[in-house]
Design an enzyme around this catalytic site. Structure first.
Site, PDB file in Angstrom:
ATOM      1  N   SER A   5       0.840  -1.199   0.000  1.00 45.81           N
ATOM      2  CA  SER A   5       0.000   0.000   0.000  1.00 45.81           C
ATOM      3  C   SER A   5       0.870   1.241   0.000  1.00 45.81           C
ATOM      4  CB  SER A   5      -0.907   0.007   1.228  1.00 45.81           C
ATOM      5  OG  SER A   5      -1.560   1.258   1.339  1.00 45.81           O
ATOM      6  N   HIS A  28      -1.348  -1.397  -4.156  1.00 46.01           N
ATOM      7  CA  HIS A  28      -2.594  -0.927  -3.549  1.00 46.01           C
ATOM      8  C   HIS A  28      -2.568   0.589  -3.415  1.00 46.01           C
ATOM      9  CE1 HIS A  28      -6.278  -1.779  -1.278  1.00 46.01           C
ATOM     10  NE2 HIS A  28      -5.922  -0.811  -0.451  1.00 46.01           N
ATOM     11  N   ASP A  30      -4.780   3.755  -2.067  1.00 41.30           N
ATOM     12  CA  ASP A  30      -5.908   4.199  -1.258  1.00 41.30           C
ATOM     13  C   ASP A  30      -6.339   5.604  -1.653  1.00 41.30           C
ATOM     14  OD1 ASP A  30      -6.410   2.006   0.584  1.00 41.30           O
ATOM     15  OD2 ASP A  30      -4.431   2.443   1.405  1.00 41.30           O
ATOM     16  N   MET A  32      -8.879   8.488  -0.749  1.00 37.66           N
ATOM     17  CA  MET A  32      -9.739   8.930   0.354  1.00 37.66           C
ATOM     18  C   MET A  32     -10.160  10.373   0.128  1.00 37.66           C
ATOM     19  SD  MET A  32      -7.639   7.417   3.619  1.00 37.66           S
ATOM     20  CE  MET A  32      -6.676   5.921   3.514  1.00 37.66           C
ATOM     21  N   HIS A  61      -8.408   1.336  -4.201  1.00 36.19           N
ATOM     22  CA  HIS A  61      -9.398   1.180  -3.126  1.00 36.19           C
ATOM     23  C   HIS A  61     -10.038   2.537  -2.880  1.00 36.19           C
ATOM     24  CE1 HIS A  61     -10.021   0.195   1.452  1.00 36.19           C
ATOM     25  NE2 HIS A  61     -11.164   0.314   0.802  1.00 36.19           N
ATOM     26  N   MET A  63     -12.174   4.877  -1.017  1.00 38.60           N
ATOM     27  CA  MET A  63     -12.847   5.187   0.246  1.00 38.60           C
ATOM     28  C   MET A  63     -13.452   6.577   0.109  1.00 38.60           C
ATOM     29  SD  MET A  63     -10.103   3.570   2.945  1.00 38.60           S
ATOM     30  CE  MET A  63      -8.693   3.522   1.840  1.00 38.60           C
ATOM     31  N   MET A 132     -11.949  -5.355   5.352  1.00 46.85           N
ATOM     32  CA  MET A 132     -11.144  -4.399   6.102  1.00 46.85           C
ATOM     33  C   MET A 132     -10.873  -4.953   7.500  1.00 46.85           C
ATOM     34  SD  MET A 132     -10.407  -1.928   4.113  1.00 46.85           S
ATOM     35  CE  MET A 132      -9.625  -0.907   5.377  1.00 46.85           C
ATOM     36  N   ASP A 170      -7.135  -5.990   4.204  1.00 46.53           N
ATOM     37  CA  ASP A 170      -6.417  -4.714   4.278  1.00 46.53           C
ATOM     38  C   ASP A 170      -6.485  -4.175   5.698  1.00 46.53           C
ATOM     39  OD1 ASP A 170      -5.331  -2.201   3.932  1.00 46.53           O
ATOM     40  OD2 ASP A 170      -6.883  -1.468   2.580  1.00 46.53           O
TER      41      ASP A 170
END
Length: 219
Positions: A5, A28, A30, A32, A61, A63, A132, A170
């Site tokens: 990540s 990965h 993220d 957000m 991913h 979010m 998660m 994750d």
């Protein structure tokens, strides 16, 4: 499969940090928005830049509050797997169809307190399930072992042929936790601090993969 990540990477040196995890199956990313989760990270422009500097498939991913609008844009940009949160999606079946039509795998994420059983039918339309094992929003959190019951349930459904998803986890994955996650039935392990906090991230990727394979009986 190990998916480092970049949330734990040095954002000022992202190209170098990506190169440092050579050998990883996925990378990965993220995304957000400071709404669905309290943190704000990166968005589509950075993902597009990453696609230009690595051939490691991107595991995005999301979010974010509005995956119905944004998810397919990541797929069209070239992300390999795009994961949305069931807690944020208005029309998860449409999102799955759009992601696949755009050439990406469709991933569905569930928070630690979200029950798996409520979304079995939805998961029939998805390629990956992201469990998660921390509350989403920040890296470096402590692993929540109770979520492994959901992993075991998902593994049983996959092994019985009732679902056809890759099971991903994750949050808090490191040398101490990866074996129990592998024993529970995880296929793909997201690891941030454990990888990017190591002296040699690529070596740590290999170490984690070997630990998981041995624990799962695939050494």
């Amino acid at each position: 499969m190990i998916a480092p990540s970049i949330l734990s990477a040095d954002f000022a040196r992202l190209a170098d940090e990506v190169a440092a995890v050579r050998g990883a199956e996925w990378l990965h990313v993220d995304v957000m928005d400071a709404h669905f989760v309290p943190n704000l990270t990166i968005g589509l422009p950075v993902v597009e830049a990453l696609l230009g500097v690595t051939d490691i498939p991107l595991d995005c991913h999301l979010m974010i509050d509005d995956p119905d609008t944004w998810a397919v844009r990541y797929a069209k940009a070239g992300a390999h797997n795009v994961t949305i949160h069931i807690e944020a999606a208005d029309d998860p079946l449409r999102i799955a169809d759009e992601l696949r039509a755009a050439g990406a795998l469709a991933g569905l994420a569930i928070k630690p307190k979200t029950p798996l059983e409520a979304y079995i039918e939805v998961l029939r339309h998805y390629d990956t399930l992201l469990v998660m094992s921390v509350e989403p929003g920040f890296g470096g959190q402590r692993f929540i072992p109770e979520v492994l019951d959901k992993v075991r349930a998902a593994r049983r459904l996959v092994d019985s042929g009732e679902l056809s998803v890759l099971v991903e986890i994750d949050g808090g994955i490191n040398e101490e936790t990866i074996e129990q996650a592998a024993e529970a039935g995880v296929d793909c392990f997201v690891a941030g601090s454990a990888v990017y906090g190591a002296d040699d991230p690529a070596t740590m990727v290999a170490v984690l993969r070997d630990l998981a394979a041995a624990a799962a009986g695939r050494d």
